[in-house]
Design an enzyme around this catalytic site. Sequence first.
Site: not given
Length: 163
Positions: A49-51
């Site tokens: 998700g952060c990527t």
Amino acid sequence: MTMTATELSVGAQAPDFTMEASGGRTVALAELKGAPFVLYFYPKADTPGCTKEACGFGEALNAFEKAGARVIGVSRDPVKKLDAFAGKYDLTFPLASDAEGSVTEAYGVWVEKTLYGKTHMGIERATFLIDAQGKIAHIWRKVKVPGHVEEVLGEVEKLATAD
């Protein structure tokens, strides 16, 4: 009067910060004043998700800059990990390290989370749009990644045309 994180609201002065960031940079509220900027908090570098979120901001970076705003990502990861993350995905905007946690706490994004029935402390995915005077112009909490970058860009563009 000191403002607690839970009192942060649109129109409030953004909590002060100075953090080390990727690429040997330092980001500080005092140096960012004079132009709007996006401060987004994410749980952990190089996770799915952060990527997606970081790459979304990276792909839209020219549009943010055209609207006069900078983008800064914040996590509690050490700078070395942030440098690797930025290099792996060609992220040119600063990824700031709040290793000691004072900034995530000041912005009220260090929260109790539940995963598989167990509770732990972690960063709530949240984004703050800070105006040129250092005041909070918009807050997104409990962010869902799909469509978020576009929504933030829309608010940045509104802010740019309001000035």
